[in-house]
Scaffold this motif. Structure first.
Motif, PDB file in Angstrom:
ATOM      1  N   GLY A 183       0.821  -1.213   0.000  1.00  0.00           N
ATOM      2  CA  GLY A 183       0.000   0.000   0.000  1.00  0.00           C
ATOM      3  C   GLY A 183       0.852   1.259   0.000  1.00  0.00           C
ATOM      4  O   GLY A 183       0.567   2.217  -0.717  1.00  0.00           O
ATOM      5  N   ILE A 184       1.901   1.262   0.804  1.00  0.00           N
ATOM      6  CA  ILE A 184       2.818   2.402   0.834  1.00  0.00           C
ATOM      7  C   ILE A 184       3.472   2.578  -0.526  1.00  0.00           C
ATOM      8  O   ILE A 184       3.550   3.689  -1.058  1.00  0.00           O
ATOM      9  N   LEU A 236       0.976   4.090  -2.966  1.00  0.00           N
ATOM     10  CA  LEU A 236       0.756   5.522  -2.742  1.00  0.00           C
ATOM     11  C   LEU A 236       1.964   6.348  -3.196  1.00  0.00           C
ATOM     12  O   LEU A 236       1.801   7.399  -3.827  1.00  0.00           O
ATOM     13  N   VAL A 249       1.937  10.369   2.535  1.00  0.00           N
ATOM     14  CA  VAL A 249       1.531   9.042   3.008  1.00  0.00           C
ATOM     15  C   VAL A 249       1.356   9.067   4.524  1.00  0.00           C
ATOM     16  O   VAL A 249       0.412   8.469   5.062  1.00  0.00           O
ATOM     17  N   VAL A 254      -4.506   2.017   4.271  1.00  0.00           N
ATOM     18  CA  VAL A 254      -3.281   1.797   3.494  1.00  0.00           C
ATOM     19  C   VAL A 254      -3.093   0.301   3.226  1.00  0.00           C
ATOM     20  O   VAL A 254      -2.709  -0.096   2.123  1.00  0.00           O
TER      21      VAL A 254
END
Length: 178
Positions: free
Chosen positions: A57-58, A61, A72, A84
């Motif tokens: 997810g990080i 993003l 973030v 996230v």
């Protein structure tokens, strides 16, 4: 032999799976306190499946959606860890769907079942949702994305301002030299 989907992964396995260098994963740990791999003797990191979803997810993003690290961090503060992590799961599901669409076989767990499908054929938590975000299918870590008209206008205004400042600097240099 492949590991079970629930097995812990080493930093090298996670780095390979996410196509991110190991040092970047270690750096992210310093910037995002939500990343908490299990650490064993000698400092070896072991990542749980939820940790990998969070990292994915990080990565999404940062690399696909264009967020900065501070951006973030703001997403974490405002929308939480689950949000996230869910982005990471959606990214994985989209990647699996893309692989299947290209005719590539789905990854198998130790029981020989395709990821995202139960024995009875009912979708599991990792099955492709109908509302998966297709923008997460970017093929490269830094794909060029077209600018909106508003972004183009802002950039043109900044460029005009910079050119004006450059002209003023050149005039000041000329005046100093004279």
């Amino acid at each position: 032999m492949q590991k079970s989907p629930d097995a812990f992964r080493t930093i090298s396995e996670v780095a390979m799976e996410l196509d991110v260098p190991q040092h970047v994963l270690r750096f992210w740990e310093t910037k995002f306190t939500q990343i908490k791999p299990l650490k064993r003797g000698g400092g070896r990191r072991y990542y749980r499946p939820e940790d990998i979803d969070l990292l994915r997810g990080i990565r999404t993003l940062l690399y696909h959606d264009g967020y900065t690290i501070k951006g973030v961090q703001k997403v974490f503060r405002e929308q939480g860890l689950r949000h996230v992590t869910e982005i990471g799961r959606e990214e994985l599901e989209a990647e699996l769907a893309a692989m299947e669409a290209d005719g590539a076989p789905a990854p198998q767990d130790q029981g020989g079942e395709a990821a995202g499908v139960s024995v009875e054929g009912a979708p599991t938590a990792s099955a492709q949702p109908e509302d998966a975000n297709p923008q997460h299918l970017a093929p490269a870590p830094f794909p060029p994305q077209p600018l909106t008209e508003e972004q183009q206008d802002k950039l043109e205004n900044i460029l005009d301002e910079l050119e004006g400042l450059k002209a003023r600097l050149e005039a000041a240099r000329t005046a100093i030299q004279a």
